[in-house]
Design a protein around this motif. Sequence first.
Motif, PDB file in Angstrom:
ATOM      1  N   ASP A  50       2.825   4.787  10.318  1.00 19.54           N
ATOM      2  CA  ASP A  50       4.224   5.113  10.570  1.00 19.54           C
ATOM      3  C   ASP A  50       5.024   5.129   9.270  1.00 19.54           C
ATOM      4  OD1 ASP A  50       3.768   5.340  13.271  1.00 19.54           O
ATOM      5  OD2 ASP A  50       4.527   3.338  13.774  1.00 19.54           O
ATOM      6  N   ARG A  51       4.706   4.221   8.354  1.00 22.17           N
ATOM      7  CA  ARG A  51       5.397   4.195   7.065  1.00 22.17           C
ATOM      8  C   ARG A  51       5.206   5.515   6.306  1.00 22.17           C
ATOM      9  NH1 ARG A  51       9.799   1.295   6.452  1.00 22.17           N
ATOM     10  NH2 ARG A  51       9.486  -0.929   6.098  1.00 22.17           N
ATOM     11  N   PHE A  52       4.008   6.033   6.325  1.00 25.12           N
ATOM     12  CA  PHE A  52       3.747   7.275   5.594  1.00 25.12           C
ATOM     13  C   PHE A  52       4.372   8.479   6.295  1.00 25.12           C
ATOM     14  CE2 PHE A  52       0.661   4.686   3.422  1.00 25.12           C
ATOM     15  CZ  PHE A  52       0.577   5.245   2.166  1.00 25.12           C
ATOM     16  N   GLY A  53       4.410   8.476   7.616  1.00 29.41           N
ATOM     17  CA  GLY A  53       5.045   9.560   8.344  1.00 29.41           C
ATOM     18  C   GLY A  53       4.518  10.918   7.936  1.00 29.41           C
TER      19      GLY A  53
ATOM     20  N   LEU B 171      -6.064  10.736  11.401  1.00 27.94           N
ATOM     21  CA  LEU B 171      -5.599  11.443  10.205  1.00 27.94           C
ATOM     22  C   LEU B 171      -6.334  12.774  10.033  1.00 27.94           C
ATOM     23  CD1 LEU B 171      -5.306   8.417   7.748  1.00 27.94           C
ATOM     24  CD2 LEU B 171      -3.430   9.698   8.779  1.00 27.94           C
ATOM     25  N   LEU B 172      -7.618  12.786  10.325  1.00 27.15           N
ATOM     26  CA  LEU B 172      -8.381  14.037  10.222  1.00 27.15           C
ATOM     27  C   LEU B 172      -7.962  15.035  11.295  1.00 27.15           C
ATOM     28  CD1 LEU B 172     -11.890  12.600   9.326  1.00 27.15           C
ATOM     29  CD2 LEU B 172     -10.375  13.912   7.826  1.00 27.15           C
ATOM     30  N   ALA B 173      -7.522  14.528  12.448  1.00 26.56           N
ATOM     31  CA  ALA B 173      -6.994  15.431  13.477  1.00 26.56           C
ATOM     32  C   ALA B 173      -5.708  16.084  13.004  1.00 26.56           C
ATOM     33  CB  ALA B 173      -6.761  14.661  14.771  1.00 26.56           C
ATOM     34  N   LEU B 174      -4.864  15.312  12.302  1.00 24.64           N
ATOM     35  CA  LEU B 174      -3.652  15.894  11.727  1.00 24.64           C
ATOM     36  C   LEU B 174      -4.011  16.973  10.706  1.00 24.64           C
ATOM     37  CD1 LEU B 174      -1.466  12.687  11.171  1.00 24.64           C
ATOM     38  CD2 LEU B 174      -1.039  14.514  12.825  1.00 24.64           C
TER      39      LEU B 174
ATOM     40  N   LEU C 168      -1.880   8.981   2.371  1.00 27.22           N
ATOM     41  CA  LEU C 168      -2.691   7.883   2.891  1.00 27.22           C
ATOM     42  C   LEU C 168      -4.137   8.322   3.084  1.00 27.22           C
ATOM     43  CD1 LEU C 168      -3.107   5.073   4.101  1.00 27.22           C
ATOM     44  CD2 LEU C 168      -2.271   5.984   6.288  1.00 27.22           C
ATOM     45  N   LEU C 169      -4.338   9.486   3.688  1.00 23.94           N
ATOM     46  CA  LEU C 169      -5.698   9.982   3.916  1.00 23.94           C
ATOM     47  C   LEU C 169      -6.463  10.098   2.601  1.00 23.94           C
ATOM     48  CD1 LEU C 169      -7.938  11.150   5.689  1.00 23.94           C
ATOM     49  CD2 LEU C 169      -6.783  13.377   5.543  1.00 23.94           C
ATOM     50  N   SER C 170      -5.812  10.575   1.558  1.00 21.66           N
ATOM     51  CA  SER C 170      -6.493  10.734   0.264  1.00 21.66           C
ATOM     52  C   SER C 170      -6.985   9.398  -0.266  1.00 21.66           C
ATOM     53  CB  SER C 170      -5.568  11.421  -0.746  1.00 21.66           C
ATOM     54  OG  SER C 170      -4.509  10.569  -1.142  1.00 21.66           O
ATOM     55  N   HIS C 171      -6.178   8.348  -0.122  1.00 22.49           N
ATOM     56  CA  HIS C 171      -6.600   7.023  -0.606  1.00 22.49           C
ATOM     57  C   HIS C 171      -7.731   6.455   0.250  1.00 22.49           C
ATOM     58  CE1 HIS C 171      -3.740   6.289  -3.850  1.00 22.49           C
ATOM     59  NE2 HIS C 171      -2.803   6.841  -3.105  1.00 22.49           N
ATOM     60  N   LEU C 172      -7.710   6.721   1.552  1.00 18.80           N
ATOM     61  CA  LEU C 172      -8.772   6.219   2.421  1.00 18.80           C
ATOM     62  C   LEU C 172     -10.087   6.939   2.152  1.00 18.80           C
ATOM     63  CD1 LEU C 172      -6.898   5.740   5.823  1.00 18.80           C
ATOM     64  CD2 LEU C 172      -7.251   4.105   3.957  1.00 18.80           C
ATOM     65  N   ILE C 173     -10.011   8.224   1.864  1.00 18.20           N
ATOM     66  CA  ILE C 173     -11.226   8.970   1.505  1.00 18.20           C
ATOM     67  C   ILE C 173     -11.797   8.435   0.193  1.00 18.20           C
ATOM     68  CG2 ILE C 173     -12.070  11.224   0.723  1.00 18.20           C
ATOM     69  CD1 ILE C 173     -10.199  12.473   2.821  1.00 18.20           C
ATOM     70  N   LEU C 174     -10.926   8.172  -0.771  1.00 20.06           N
ATOM     71  CA  LEU C 174     -11.389   7.616  -2.042  1.00 20.06           C
ATOM     72  C   LEU C 174     -11.989   6.228  -1.859  1.00 20.06           C
ATOM     73  CD1 LEU C 174      -8.700   8.683  -4.665  1.00 20.06           C
ATOM     74  CD2 LEU C 174     -11.114   9.324  -4.616  1.00 20.06           C
TER      75      LEU C 174
ATOM     76  N   ILE D  78       0.833  -1.201   0.000  1.00 18.60           N
ATOM     77  CA  ILE D  78       0.000   0.000   0.000  1.00 18.60           C
ATOM     78  C   ILE D  78       0.869   1.254   0.000  1.00 18.60           C
ATOM     79  CG2 ILE D  78      -1.650   1.346   1.359  1.00 18.60           C
ATOM     80  CD1 ILE D  78      -2.829  -1.315   2.321  1.00 18.60           C
ATOM     81  N   TRP D  79       1.870   1.276   0.851  1.00 19.96           N
ATOM     82  CA  TRP D  79       2.762   2.434   0.968  1.00 19.96           C
ATOM     83  C   TRP D  79       3.406   2.774  -0.366  1.00 19.96           C
ATOM     84  CZ3 TRP D  79       8.366   1.875   2.896  1.00 19.96           C
ATOM     85  CH2 TRP D  79       8.957   3.128   3.127  1.00 19.96           C
ATOM     86  N   SER D  80       4.007   1.790  -1.014  1.00 21.12           N
ATOM     87  CA  SER D  80       4.729   2.072  -2.258  1.00 21.12           C
ATOM     88  C   SER D  80       3.775   2.402  -3.408  1.00 21.12           C
ATOM     89  CB  SER D  80       5.640   0.904  -2.625  1.00 21.12           C
ATOM     90  OG  SER D  80       4.915  -0.299  -2.743  1.00 21.12           O
ATOM     91  N   LYS D  81       2.638   1.701  -3.480  1.00 18.53           N
ATOM     92  CA  LYS D  81       1.691   1.962  -4.562  1.00 18.53           C
ATOM     93  C   LYS D  81       0.995   3.320  -4.413  1.00 18.53           C
ATOM     94  CE  LYS D  81       0.387  -2.634  -6.261  1.00 18.53           C
ATOM     95  NZ  LYS D  81       0.508  -2.265  -7.689  1.00 18.53           N
ATOM     96  N   SER D  82       0.896   3.819  -3.189  1.00 24.84           N
ATOM     97  CA  SER D  82       0.166   5.073  -2.960  1.00 24.84           C
ATOM     98  C   SER D  82       0.782   6.257  -3.676  1.00 24.84           C
ATOM     99  CB  SER D  82       0.094   5.365  -1.455  1.00 24.84           C
ATOM    100  OG  SER D  82      -0.756   4.460  -0.800  1.00 24.84           O
ATOM    101  N   PHE D  83       2.064   6.166  -3.984  1.00 28.51           N
ATOM    102  CA  PHE D  83       2.760   7.277  -4.634  1.00 28.51           C
ATOM    103  C   PHE D  83       2.813   7.134  -6.155  1.00 28.51           C
ATOM    104  CE2 PHE D  83       4.366   7.250  -0.291  1.00 28.51           C
ATOM    105  CZ  PHE D  83       4.361   8.595   0.046  1.00 28.51           C
ATOM    106  N   VAL D  84       2.188   6.098  -6.697  1.00 31.85           N
ATOM    107  CA  VAL D  84       2.207   5.896  -8.153  1.00 31.85           C
ATOM    108  C   VAL D  84       0.927   6.481  -8.728  1.00 31.85           C
ATOM    109  CG1 VAL D  84       2.435   4.228 -10.032  1.00 31.85           C
ATOM    110  CG2 VAL D  84       3.564   3.794  -7.829  1.00 31.85           C
ATOM    111  N   LEU D  85       0.994   7.759  -9.050  1.00 33.53           N
ATOM    112  CA  LEU D  85      -0.159   8.505  -9.550  1.00 33.53           C
ATOM    113  C   LEU D  85       0.210   9.204 -10.853  1.00 33.53           C
ATOM    114  CD1 LEU D  85      -1.421  10.078  -6.183  1.00 33.53           C
ATOM    115  CD2 LEU D  85      -2.099   7.923  -7.229  1.00 33.53           C
TER     116      LEU D  85
END
Length: 273
Positions: free
Chosen positions: A174-177, A209-212, A183-189, A139-146
């Motif tokens: 922690d991976r996304f840091g 994530l929304l608190a951040l 990460l939040l964008s993918h979870l919203i989608l 998930i971490w690595s694929k999230s940046f392939v846009l």
Amino acid sequence: MNTLLPPPNSSQPVIDPTGRAFYRHGLTLLNDAKVPFLVGGAYALECYTGISRHTKDLDIFVKPGDRDRIIGILVNAGYQADVTYPHWLAKAYYGEYFIDIIFSSGNGICMVDDAWFENACRRDILGVPVLLCPIEEIIWSKSFVLERERYDGADIAHILRVCADRLNWTRLMDRFGAYWRVLLSHLILFGFIYPAERGRIPDWVMHRLLALLADEIRGAPPSERLCQGTLLSREQYLTDVMRWGYEDARLQPTGRMSHENIAHWTAAIDIKD
């Protein structure tokens, strides 16, 4: 070692006998040499989601320090190999088929480290026992392939639909840091794609994530003109850094790439227009 996987599927990506033999031989060579590697890409996606994808490549993930040893093993077996991009990728070839030897990511962020192996799953691929890349790292690595020509967001949605209850969400965040917005964008989608499945994402993850996001909104924007779009696409944000004066987030010390890495990665773009 993580052993929680969906029930195994009888199908695997369709491949002709020549490619199958090459991949089986490569995996067996690495197993016999006891060099650590993980299988990712289409084969891991099929194991986790049941989605089969015909490809002419096999993705293996290795620690950077093991890259040259693996290349040597495959070259000694008679295959051609080269370091395609020194900051993240090497390849071994047999005709039209190839093995991608991945030790980081195109944007330099997702470097393979010990945690990839500590959280891997065991599975047979093409009849060879191997370790699969952990779900969190996929998930971490694929999230940046846009990219314009390749978007891995659908893979992430499919993985979440099947595997959300198996995820170590704390480790994933922690991976996304500092890149938690991705990460939040993918979870919203995900909640948009699967309205009836949005409960698969733990409430506490979304609240955190929304608190951040709320804290960020309350603060002042940073003064530096940084473009982090280059972490998502090597091509679509070149205008920002080449013409509009934004700093490239991939570049050291903000990122992990050198000017030479970026130039090499950019020069490989297939200009179609």
